[in-house]
Design an enzyme around this catalytic site. Structure first.
Site, PDB file in Angstrom:
ATOM      1  N   ASP A 140      -1.533  -3.690   4.420  1.00 35.85           N
ATOM      2  CA  ASP A 140      -2.071  -2.338   4.241  1.00 35.85           C
ATOM      3  C   ASP A 140      -3.060  -2.236   3.069  1.00 35.85           C
ATOM      4  OD1 ASP A 140      -0.721  -1.096   6.357  1.00 35.85           O
ATOM      5  OD2 ASP A 140       1.075  -0.770   5.137  1.00 35.85           O
ATOM      6  N   LYS A 151      -0.465   6.329   2.672  1.00 30.23           N
ATOM      7  CA  LYS A 151      -1.037   6.341   4.034  1.00 30.23           C
ATOM      8  C   LYS A 151       0.054   6.653   5.057  1.00 30.23           C
ATOM      9  CE  LYS A 151       1.013   2.759   5.827  1.00 30.23           C
ATOM     10  NZ  LYS A 151       1.854   2.528   6.875  1.00 30.23           N
ATOM     11  N   GLY A 171       7.486   3.162   3.941  1.00 32.14           N
ATOM     12  CA  GLY A 171       6.584   3.260   5.093  1.00 32.14           C
ATOM     13  C   GLY A 171       5.295   3.986   4.784  1.00 32.14           C
TER      14      GLY A 171
END
Ligand code: C5P
Length: 332
Positions: free
Chosen positions: A176, A24, A138
């Site tokens: 996440d 993502k 990240g």
């Protein structure tokens, strides 16, 4: 070569399911402040990008004997992966945690059960992980693996949880993970786990530039506490650019309030952004908490051109498109 000594293909006697899970990126990330629990209150737009990990889950055990329910409850969860430095193994791996959490919740396994040494006489669930998403980068690679494990094991073990229920389980595993359970494009608030779908009217082309040194998310948030202030920035411009499928508008609207903290820790990322801008990227930013950089291209040929041009500067550069859907199941 595998780094653990799990069962060979020949003793699989249960079903097996494969899943492909995308990374993502955050197209917009505003930090509203720090909550009492230490987590930060966010407004963020998340989108999946076509850099994938692959996971295969299967039940292994004594061939032909089936699995007695009592034996099944003592079932071990084992992880197989290509040897790769820094990748957590065993109970520290988020995909293994996801498996234990789901299995414990649905009574498939005893979550506090004694971990036995591997034995061919007992059933076990094996997670076979093939990683492409860089680690601690990240891009939610660990979260994607956990989401993939939840979605695939929900099928394999017949847990029959809905997507909404899987997202509830996912919240315990990481901020996440709920997004990664369904993927696509979403507006997230709170810790990043309250999700609303977002309309995306086009496909965007990116180059994804890896860094060799990982940057732990918690460290970036700690620096944010020291050097940044909360803002009331709103994601409206990103929402419009997404709806219209307009890469120029999106490049202009990209916004990441974790970027100053990541750059404070890693000034070289600022140089990387400049390299990408000089090469003609429409926009470039730190992906989430970094240290990966993502740069938006005009179209697919432009992304290839950018990759060629900046390839010498970064250890690895991928091209990718977004949105990339969610976890996709396939037979083994
Ligand atoms: O939830 P997750 O385990 O992925 O978060 C990793 C770290 O990032 C947390 O330990 C916390 O320090 C930080 N974090 C935060 N606020 C968020 C998400 C993560 O402070 N909304």
């Amino acid at each position: 070569m595998r780094d653990e000594g799990p069962p060979g293909e020949e003793d699989a006697d249960g079903p097996c399911i494969g899943v492909r899970v995308p990374a993502k990126i955050n197209l917009f990330l505003a930090v509203r402040g720090r909550a009492p629990d230490g987590y930060h209150d966010l407004v963020t737009i998340l989108q999946t990008i076509s850099v994938y990990d692959r996971l295969r889950v299967g039940v292994y055990g004594p061939p032909g004997r089936g699995h007695h329910p009592a034996a099944r409850r003592r079932m071990r969860i084992e992880l197989r992966q290509e040897p790769r430095s820094g990748l957590p193994t065993g109970e520290d791996n988020l995909a293994v945690k996801a498996a234990r959490t789901l299995g414990g919740l649905r009574g498939v396994i005893d979550p506090n059960g004694e971990q036995r040494s591997p034995s061919k006489a007992e059933p076990r669930t094996v997670l076979d992980l093939e990683k492409t998403i860089p680690l601690t980068a990240g891009l939610a690679g660990g979260s994607a693996d956990a989401a993939g494990a939840l979605v695939a094991l929900n099928e394999l073990w017949g847990c029959e949880l809905s997507t909404a229920e899987l997202r509830e389980v996912a919240m315990e595993l990481g901020s996440d993970v709920p997004f990664c359970v369904s993927g696509g494009t979403a507006l997230a608030t709170g810790r990043g786990t309250t999700l609303a779908p977002v309309l995306c009217g086009g496909t965007f082309h990116w180059v994804v530039c890896e860094s060799d040194d990982p940057l732990p998310t918690g460290e970036v948030y700690r620096v944010w506490d020291d050097v940044c202030e909360p803002t009331d920035a709103e994601p409206q411009a990103v929402l419009v650019a997404l709806r219209e499928g307009d890469p120029w508008a999106l490049a202009h609207a990209l916004h990441n309030e974790l970027e100053p903290a990541a750059l404070a820790l890693r000034p070289d990322l600022g140089e990387g952004k400049k390299v990408l801008a000089d090469a003609g990227a429409l926009g470039a930013m730190v992906a989430g908490s970094g240290p990966t950089l993502v740069a938006l291209a005009r179209d697919a040929p432009d992304a290839e051109r950018l990759r060629e041009e900046v390839g010498g500067w970064f250890p690895r550069v991928h091209v990718g498109t977004s949105p990339a859907g969610g976890p996709r199941l396939r037979p083994c």
